[in-house]
Design an enzyme around this catalytic site. Structure first.
Site, short mmCIF file in Angstrom:
data_model
loop_
_atom_site.label_atom_id
_atom_site.label_comp_id
_atom_site.label_asym_id
_atom_site.label_seq_id
_atom_site.Cartn_x
_atom_site.Cartn_y
_atom_site.Cartn_z
N ASP A 163 0.85 -1.19 0.00
CA ASP A 163 0.00 0.00 0.00
C ASP A 163 0.89 1.24 0.00
O ASP A 163 1.99 1.22 0.54
CB ASP A 163 -0.89 0.04 1.26
CG ASP A 163 -1.94 -1.06 1.26
OD1 ASP A 163 -2.17 -1.67 0.21
OD2 ASP A 163 -2.51 -1.30 2.35
N ARG A 164 0.34 2.31 -0.54
CA ARG A 164 1.10 3.57 -0.62
C ARG A 164 1.67 4.01 0.74
O ARG A 164 2.80 4.47 0.84
CB ARG A 164 0.17 4.66 -1.18
CG ARG A 164 0.85 5.98 -1.38
CD ARG A 164 -0.08 6.96 -2.05
NE ARG A 164 0.55 8.25 -2.22
CZ ARG A 164 0.05 9.24 -2.93
NH1 ARG A 164 -1.09 9.07 -3.56
NH2 ARG A 164 0.69 10.38 -3.05
#
Length: 336
Positions: A163-164
Site C-alpha cells: 500500500d502507498r
C-alpha cells in the site's frame, strides 16, 4: 541462451538519404519474443515496451487488429510464447510524459534504500507515502523512479505490491525468469513476509490468528474500501504475535498467510485494534494521541521478506529497519 528482442528498424533509420518526410512518421515495428519475455500477458509487455501509450489505447489497437501476433488478432490476456512475432502498427507515443528526474530528492534517496541487489533482483525499503507505481493522478511511483535510476536495466518489474502508506521490503525483478520464479513462490506460499504494526489497545496474547473473509467494496465517491464478508468475501488469514506492550498500544508482528488488499489493516480493525494513523480503518482518538507524539504516517512496516533466490536456489531473508521517526515514536510510549 536468451536473445534480445529483435526490433525491425524503420527505413528512416536504415538510410539517411530518404527524400520525403517519412522519417517524421511512426513506423510499423516487429518484435520477436525471446525466453525472457515469453510467458507474460501481451498487455503487460506492451505497457512496458510502448512507454507513454495509455492502456485504453493499447486495448483499442488490439481490438482493431493494429497489434497482431503471428499475423493473427489477439486479446489483451494472450500469453506470449517463444519466437512469437509481434507486429505493432505505427503509434505516436505521447511526448507529454515527463521523464522522472533522478535529481528529485525522493528519487535520489531511493538509492540509499536498496537493501539487496544482484543481476536478478532488487529489494528496496519502500518509503511510506510513495505509491509503487504511477497512475490515478500520480506522475510516477517507485517503479518508474527505479527505472530512471537504472536506465540500462532491460526490465524492472514489481514482484508484489505494498500500500502507498506502508513502508518496508519490496522486491523488484530484473529478469522475466526471476519474476516468474518469484510469482510461483507467492502462489505456493513459499514467500514469508513479516510486518510490524502499532495497534490500539491491549492485543491479547492468545489472539494469534484472524481468518475473516474480505471483500472489496467501491463507495459512491469512487474510493475503494475492504470490508469483512464471510459469505461472499475471499478467504483470508493473518497470524499475529505480540512484540511489545505500551500503555494504550501494542506493537505486533503480522504474518499474512494470504495476500488480500488491505488484509492486515482490516484484520486489525475487525479485532478491535486498528493500526495507528490508518486513514481508512483507524480510530480517530487513537490517531489524535499518536499524532501528538509525532506520528505522521500509517504505522505498518514490511519488516522482512524471505524467499528462495531464483538463481542460486538458496533461501534468503532480507530485513528493512524501521524509519527513524517510527523508532522515535516507540521511545515516547510508556512500556507496560
Amino acid at each position: 541462451m536468451s536473445q534480445k528482442p529483435q526490433v525491425k528498424k524503420p527505413d528512416s533509420q536504415k538510410s539517411n538519404t530518404v527524400s520525403d518526410h517519412s522519417h517524421d512518421k511512426p513506423q510499423v515495428r516487429f518484435i520477436t519474443i525471446d525466453t525472457e519475455d515469453a510467458g507474460q500477458r501481451i498487455d503487460n509487455f506492451l505497457l512496458r515496451t510502448l512507454k507513454g501509450v495509455p492502456k485504453s489505447h493499447l486495448y483499442r489497437l488490439m481490438r482493431k487488429g493494429e497489434i497482431r501476433v503471428n499475423k493473427k488478432r489477439i486479446k489483451p490476456v494472450y500469453k506470449l510464447a517463444l519466437n512469437d512475432i509481434l507486429r505493432i502498427a505505427p503509434i505516436r507515443v505521447s511526448e507529454k510524459t515527463e521523464p522522472v528526474s533522478t535529481g528529485l530528492n525522493i528519487v535520489a534517496n531511493l538509492e540509499k534504500q536498496i537493501l539487496f541487489e544482484d543481476d536478478r533482483l532488487i529489494v528496496i525499503n519502500k518509503p511510506s507515502g510513495m505509491a509503487v507505481h504511477g497512475g490515478s493522478g500520480l506522475s510516477f511511483g517507485l517503479i518508474e523512479a527505479l527505472r530512471a535510476l537504472r536506465p540500462d536495466a532491460r526490465m524492472l518489474e514489481l514482484v508484489h505490491r505494498l500500500d502507498r502508506d506502508t513502508s518496508g521490503c519490496l522486491v523488484v525483478a530484473k529478469k522475466r525468469s526471476a519474476l516468474r520464479h518469484l510469482h510461483e513462490q507467492l502462489r505456493s506460499k513459499n514467500v514469508q513476509k513479516f510486518y510490524q504494526a502499532l495497534v490500539k489497545g491491549h492485543w491479547p496474547t492468545k489472539l494469534t490468528r484472524v481468518t475473516e473473509g474480505l471483500r472489496k467494496n467501491d463507495l459512491k465517491s469512487g474510493e475503494r474500501v475492504v470490508i469483512v464478508d464471510n459469505i461472499d468475501g475471499k478467504e483470508s488469514e493473518t497470524r499475529f504475535k505480540v512484540l511489545e506492550r505500551y500503555r494504550g498500544a501494542t506493537l505486533v508482528r503480522a504474518f499474512p498467510v494470504t495476500g488480500r488488499t488491505h488484509q492486515i489493516r482490516v484484520h486489525c480493525q475487525v479485532s478491535g485494534h486498528p493500526i495507528a494513523m490508518d486513514a481508512k480503518y483507524g480510530n480517530e482518538d487513537f490517531d489524535v494521541e499518536m499524532k501528538s507524539k509525532g506520528l505522521k504516517r500509517l504505522f505498518l512496516h514490511a519488516a522482512s521478506i524471505e524467499f528462495t533466490h531464483p538463481k542460486t536456489e538458496e533461501r534468503i531473508k532480507i530485513e528493512a529497519p524501521l524509519e527513524p521517526n517510527l523508532e522515535k515514536l516507540l521511545t515516547k510510549l510508556v512500556r507496560e
